[in-house]
Write a protein that holds these residues in place. Structure first.
Motif, short mmCIF file in Angstrom:
data_model
loop_
_atom_site.label_atom_id
_atom_site.label_comp_id
_atom_site.label_asym_id
_atom_site.label_seq_id
_atom_site.Cartn_x
_atom_site.Cartn_y
_atom_site.Cartn_z
N VAL A 61 0.87 -1.17 0.00
CA VAL A 61 0.00 0.00 0.00
C VAL A 61 0.91 1.23 0.00
O VAL A 61 1.84 1.32 0.79
N ASP A 76 -3.44 5.76 1.42
CA ASP A 76 -4.85 5.40 1.55
C ASP A 76 -5.62 6.47 2.29
O ASP A 76 -5.06 7.26 3.04
N SER A 77 -6.90 6.49 2.01
CA SER A 77 -7.90 7.25 2.74
C SER A 77 -9.17 6.42 2.64
O SER A 77 -9.21 5.45 1.88
N MET A 89 -7.35 4.41 -2.44
CA MET A 89 -6.14 3.69 -2.03
C MET A 89 -5.26 3.48 -3.26
O MET A 89 -5.75 3.15 -4.33
N HIS A 92 -14.96 -2.64 -5.66
CA HIS A 92 -14.22 -1.41 -5.87
C HIS A 92 -13.99 -1.14 -7.35
O HIS A 92 -13.78 -2.08 -8.12
N THR A 98 -5.10 1.75 -8.26
CA THR A 98 -5.84 2.69 -7.43
C THR A 98 -7.24 2.13 -7.27
O THR A 98 -7.86 1.70 -8.25
N THR A 150 -11.19 2.67 -5.47
CA THR A 150 -12.16 3.50 -4.79
C THR A 150 -13.41 2.68 -4.55
O THR A 150 -13.89 2.01 -5.47
N ARG A 160 -11.42 2.58 -0.64
CA ARG A 160 -10.24 1.88 -0.14
C ARG A 160 -10.53 0.38 0.01
O ARG A 160 -11.62 -0.03 0.38
N ASP A 187 -10.12 -2.18 2.35
CA ASP A 187 -9.81 -2.39 3.77
C ASP A 187 -9.13 -3.73 4.01
O ASP A 187 -8.36 -3.88 4.96
#
Length: 105
Positions: free
Chosen positions: A19, A22-23, A27, A47, A96, A98, A100, A102
């Motif tokens: 990684v 991240d937010s 990510m 995602h 990338t 979207t 994130r 987890d």
């Protein structure tokens, strides 16, 4: 500015994942393929994924369609699409996600 450093971890045989940032909504992850033939197995997730080929050559499958990519290529993998890749020449993919992932934390 807050900078976190994440460890590199084994993803699949011949592949390491790290990684990069991240937010909750985004990510960025590096996948380093260390040998030809290493395979990111077919999978799917909710995602949206953007992939940028930093180096190497790869054959991708997305929902049954195959194509090859190399340095500088990029593409989007829609939410829920079944996808995977085979490394043709060792290199690095920058993904990338979207929101994130987890499960990568």
């Amino acid at each position: 500015m807050f900078v976190k450093t994440f460890p590199e971890v084994a993803a699949d045989p011949g592949i390491c994942r790290q990684v990069l940032s991240d937010s909750p909504n985004l990510m960025v992850v590096a996948f380093r393929f260390q040998e030809a033939g290493a395979e990111g197995k077919l999978h799917h997730h909710p995602h949206v994924q953007s992939t940028y080929v930093e180096s190497g050559q790869f054959r991708f499958t997305i929902d049954g369609s195959e194509f090859e990519v190399g340095p500088g290529d990029s593409f989007i993998i829609p939410s829920g699409a079944r996808h995977g890749c085979v490394c043709l020449t060792p290199g690095t993919l920058i993904d990338t996600f979207t929101p994130r992932r987890d499960d990568f934390l």
